[in-house]
Write an enzyme that holds these catalytic residues in place. Sequence first.
Site, short mmCIF file in Angstrom:
data_model
loop_
_atom_site.label_atom_id
_atom_site.label_comp_id
_atom_site.label_asym_id
_atom_site.label_seq_id
_atom_site.Cartn_x
_atom_site.Cartn_y
_atom_site.Cartn_z
N TYR A 38 0.83 -1.21 0.00
CA TYR A 38 0.00 0.00 0.00
C TYR A 38 0.87 1.26 0.00
O TYR A 38 0.57 2.24 -0.69
CB TYR A 38 -0.92 0.02 1.23
CG TYR A 38 -1.90 -1.13 1.28
CD1 TYR A 38 -2.46 -1.66 0.12
CD2 TYR A 38 -2.28 -1.71 2.50
CE1 TYR A 38 -3.35 -2.71 0.18
CE2 TYR A 38 -3.17 -2.78 2.57
CZ TYR A 38 -3.70 -3.27 1.38
OH TYR A 38 -4.58 -4.31 1.44
N LYS A 42 1.20 4.48 -2.69
CA LYS A 42 1.08 5.89 -2.30
C LYS A 42 2.30 6.69 -2.73
O LYS A 42 2.16 7.82 -3.23
CB LYS A 42 0.86 5.99 -0.79
CG LYS A 42 -0.47 5.40 -0.34
CD LYS A 42 -0.53 5.16 1.17
CE LYS A 42 -1.81 4.45 1.57
NZ LYS A 42 -1.87 4.07 2.99
N GLN A 86 0.61 4.47 8.88
CA GLN A 86 0.12 3.27 8.20
C GLN A 86 -0.34 2.26 9.23
O GLN A 86 0.42 1.87 10.12
CB GLN A 86 1.24 2.68 7.33
CG GLN A 86 0.81 1.49 6.51
CD GLN A 86 -0.16 1.86 5.40
OE1 GLN A 86 -0.02 2.89 4.77
NE2 GLN A 86 -1.15 1.01 5.18
N ASP A 111 -5.43 11.49 6.69
CA ASP A 111 -6.21 10.25 6.76
C ASP A 111 -7.55 10.49 7.45
O ASP A 111 -8.44 9.63 7.42
CB ASP A 111 -5.44 9.18 7.52
CG ASP A 111 -4.99 8.03 6.62
OD1 ASP A 111 -5.45 7.99 5.47
OD2 ASP A 111 -4.19 7.20 7.07
N SER A 160 -17.32 0.96 10.86
CA SER A 160 -15.94 1.18 11.31
C SER A 160 -15.61 2.67 11.31
O SER A 160 -16.23 3.47 10.60
CB SER A 160 -14.95 0.44 10.39
OG SER A 160 -14.88 1.10 9.13
N VAL A 261 -12.64 1.13 -5.58
CA VAL A 261 -12.44 2.07 -4.47
C VAL A 261 -10.96 2.21 -4.10
O VAL A 261 -10.51 3.31 -3.74
CB VAL A 261 -13.26 1.61 -3.24
CG1 VAL A 261 -12.93 2.44 -2.02
CG2 VAL A 261 -14.75 1.68 -3.55
N PRO A 367 33.79 55.80 27.45
CA PRO A 367 33.71 54.68 28.40
C PRO A 367 32.28 54.28 28.74
O PRO A 367 32.05 53.21 29.30
CB PRO A 367 34.44 55.23 29.65
CG PRO A 367 35.34 56.29 29.13
CD PRO A 367 34.61 56.92 27.98
#
Length: 921
Positions: A38, A42, A86, A111, A160, A261, A367
């Site tokens: 994967y 990418k 990942q 992500d 999920s 997909v 000075p």
Amino acid sequence: QVRERLKKQVAEMKEKFPGFRPGLAILQVGNRDDSNLYINMKLKAAAEIGISANHIKLPNTATEADVLKCIASLNGDPAVHGFIVQLPLDSDKPINTEKITNAVAPEKDVDGLSSINAGKLSRGDLGDCFIPCTPKGCMELIRQTGVQVAGKRAVVIGRSKIVGAPMHDLLLWNHATVTTCHSKTSTLAEEVGKADILVVAAGKAEMVKGEWIKPGAVVIDCGINHVPDSTKASGKRVVGDVAYSTAKEKASYITPVPGGVGPMTVAMLMQSTVESAQRFLEKFQPGKWNIQYNQLTLKMPVPSDIEISQSCIPKPIDQVAKEVGLLPDEVELYGQTKAKVHLSALKRLKNQPDGKYIVVTGITPTPLGEGKSTTTVGLVQALGAHLHQNVFACVRQPSQGPTFGIKGGAAGGGYCQVIPMEEFNLHLTGDIHAITAANNLVAAAVDARIFHELTQTDQALYSRLVPSVNGVMKFSDIQIQRLQKLGINKTDPTTLTKEEVNFFVRLDIDPDTITWQRVLDTNDRFLRKITIGQSPMEKGFSRTAQFDITVSSEIMAVLALSDGLDDMKKRLGRMVVASSKRGEPVTADDLGVTGALAVLMKDAVKPNLMQTLEGTPVFVHAGPFANIAHGNSSVLADKIALKLVGKEGFVVTEAGFGADIGMEKFFNIKCRYSGLRPHVVVLVATVRALKMHGGGPAVSAGVPLPKEYMEENLQLLAKGCSNLNKQIQNARMFGVPVVVAVNAFKTDTKAELALVVQLAKEAGAFDAVECTHWAEGGKGAVALAQAVQRASQTPSNFRFLYNVELPVIDKIRLIAKQIYGASDIELLPEAQEKVAMYTKQGFGNLPICMAKTHLSLSHDPEQKGAPTGFILPIRDIRASVGAGFLYPLVGTMSTMPGLPTRPCFYDIDLDTASGEVKGLF
């Protein structure tokens, strides 16, 4: 289509902002084959689009702390716009995945897995969050069908966090009526049959049957499952969560598996990265800091420096670091207001262009000082807080000796200060203490070596220098270096001849040639000459010695001129502490102490980060004397600052004393070693000092100014401008444009200030500007800052005054005649001997660092203005071989100041209730 669109967008970014590229970081833990596959997809997609992708791979032994540390670094890296972890994390150690994903900065979480991004999505804040890539890809696919989502009935199978739940939210906020089904849904087929849009992410092979699907529905299959297939070489094939062969007969659109997909998910990751880069560009102009400046509340009359400093609340120093582009792992915090910067920052930024390099110097001062430090701070506050330029100040760290003695602090003054001033002027981060320890270790090693050589035979020395451990003798690395220096190419200690042992163990230091002194960071006149070795245990081996103040140590000069740890270590090893009775130089390497010195100095080599009253960044690093050393802050601080400010930014540094001393050494020593080339000289002048050069009475600290300085006197002032004229000529001799900053005092009249401006321009200054920064902060130096900006655009034809290969005497003569105005030089016998000795020892090609009074262009502090025709006497010459220069001594001077009758410490106190320092400086 998505990739082509992104490729075009990235090309447009690069065209609009040269050198800019969207950055993607992929963090992997372990080495799973599927993850590697994967990630490669990418990386390939990123390269095709023009995204700079960085794959960070941690071993499967990585702990949760290791992963979090890596995430913190990537969160702080301005070159990383998108950042993914990942999953799954392939580690032998327990790691909380939720904790890891939530550690990713929400603005980089392309992500979309952090709780913040998930929460924004669930609330409908679609324009202010990142959406997980698979649901985002599914929506893009649905849009491509032309089917309107609004008003449609949508069914999502699966809940999920990566696909199902965000897909539900995404469809809902696109105005679909959404039902989420899962493994407990009893009427799954019935629900599927109602769906105009069906998204399946259940993780069960061909769970959704074709006959369930509503005719004409849009079907998005997110599943990837393996089923047995004897016709395949692998014995299996990939299928989705939908029975494709029957479903495609009823659906109007359906995604295949593989190839549907999956590629869209990767494309959406790229799109989110480009979107993040676009947001970055909207918020931050590349090369332009997004920095918060402090608003000054000016008061009249101007309060004391400590009152001003303590009335201002500094920004947290980690915020300052982030504002200027430093990464979290490049910054080592020392409390809330100071930090050390790791040299890894310079390595990371090595390909960045440098900014404009400005040096602040002054006419020959009184000075009382003429305000170089105040002008340095005022200029950076004007450039940063008022003209919104990237700008860094790089200044020396002051010694505690003068702080408690007669001078007081050195953090600037009025509304132009480095803060907190008490931190700046006292221990800071301990660099000077480290130098004290290192210097005195060398001094102890010198006397101990003389003692042991006088009291032991060759064999006794050898057995102690190279002891037998478990019956085996072994040279240390630094001892092998010494053997090689002696021409003895042996590594076995048992093979040396008696003659070789003698050469190896005996440095044979001549006590009369020892130049290395002990140091202390306190003004203590009674240590200027002492006798050491008076204890009975030293067996009568006593000698006369002295203490110097720490900042005069050669180690301080080494620190200031080093360009890294390795260079510093080499310079430390080259330091000459004495000569042998054969006339050969004895070095720190010969003493075997170099490695220990490097260990003591390993933290001191990192520049210290602080800030000004108005919130602009400051590096405070190194503080070498401006007479027996070169009087400039560190090369490393300048180099890091020049990279951080970028091509259009400015770095303003200060050279000690007047232009004839600090500026000349800045050019001929510091710039020679650093390779940096200055763009502008800012020459600070005051009416007070110029009147003194015109013949006005002497001024001194703690004594009221004579009336000549309180009343207008244009004739006296004009006469004194001879010094200004000469110092302008000195700067222009190096091919650099000069801007004169006329530091205005309340006793100056408009006519006096105007006269100085006029005469400065007539003398060849690029511009001359009246400044009121002490009372007004950066606002009072805006005109100066604008003049510096204009001057920095003109060509700088920088050149050195002399070639180092010239004989020592010729180099000294050039400085004396060209810079000081002398007609010639006169070397006293001791100086003549040193010229011969250093030339013989191979040090004749070092630059020259003149040690003379700062109160006159000549060697006589009473000679004011621009004297000419005098003979410059050179009474002695000494060598700082490690730092890299010879320093001729002109007249007499002390390297250990004393305390006055009423030292500054009378006014210093601590409020024990609040812990605040009171009355400092």
